[in-house]
Design an enzyme around this catalytic site. Structure first.
Site, PDB file in Angstrom:
ATOM      1  N   SER A  57     -10.029  12.842  20.097  1.00 26.05           N
ATOM      2  CA  SER A  57     -10.831  13.485  21.130  1.00 26.05           C
ATOM      3  C   SER A  57     -12.287  13.316  20.753  1.00 26.05           C
ATOM      4  O   SER A  57     -12.633  13.341  19.566  1.00 26.05           O
ATOM      5  CB  SER A  57     -10.523  14.983  21.257  1.00 26.05           C
ATOM      6  N   SER A  65     -25.963  13.246  30.926  1.00 26.76           N
ATOM      7  CA  SER A  65     -24.809  14.146  30.914  1.00 26.76           C
ATOM      8  C   SER A  65     -23.863  13.829  29.766  1.00 26.76           C
ATOM      9  O   SER A  65     -24.220  14.010  28.623  1.00 26.76           O
ATOM     10  CB  SER A  65     -24.068  14.205  32.245  1.00 26.76           C
TER      11      SER A  65
END
Length: 138
Positions: A57, A65
């Site tokens: 992850s 962003s």
């Protein structure tokens, strides 16, 4: 009526990917960072973690962003979010790059607009602050 928004957010499903690449935290981080550059974004930083027994992850924080990924190598699957704002970044370029990098044989993707000018009350002819300097921050 012209529809303008602050950003574009791709939510992507990558299927039948190369399992080894999805479990290699260094490879995944490098490809996610490369995808940010391909999209025309400015990288602020990144954080990635490899889980045991498998899976990665991570996030690449960009001025425009973020790009995130969560992998399930045992299934050849990755969930990827590509959120960019400003007129100089293109999340689709990152999508195409990552599809190739992870060897995805199938994908599913939805694009959402974020920060609709009309909903926020921003005049349609307002200059987007991201136009100046290529970043979303004030």
């Amino acid at each position: 009526m012209v529809k303008k928004s602050l950003g574009r957010h791709l939510i992507a499903e990558f299927y039948d990917c190369d399992q080894r690449t999805l479990d290699d935290v260094q490879f995944v981080e490098q490809k996610m960072r490369d995808a940010a550059i391909v999209a025309g974004a400015t990288i602020i930083g990144s954080s990635f973690h490899r889980f045991l027994p498998y899976g990665v992850s991570g996030v690449v924080v960009i001025s425009e962003s973020h790009l995130t990924i969560h992998t399930w190598p045992e299934y050849g699957y990755a969930a990827i979010d590509l959120f960019t704002c400003g007129e100089d970044t293109n999340p689709w370029r990152a999508f195409d790059y990552l599809k190739e990098a992870f060897g995805a044989r199938r994908t599913q993707v939805v694009e959402h607009t974020r920060g609709d000018y009309n909903a926020i009350g921003i005049p349609i002819d307002s200059p987007h602050k991201a136009i100046k300097g290529g970043v979303c921050s004030a």
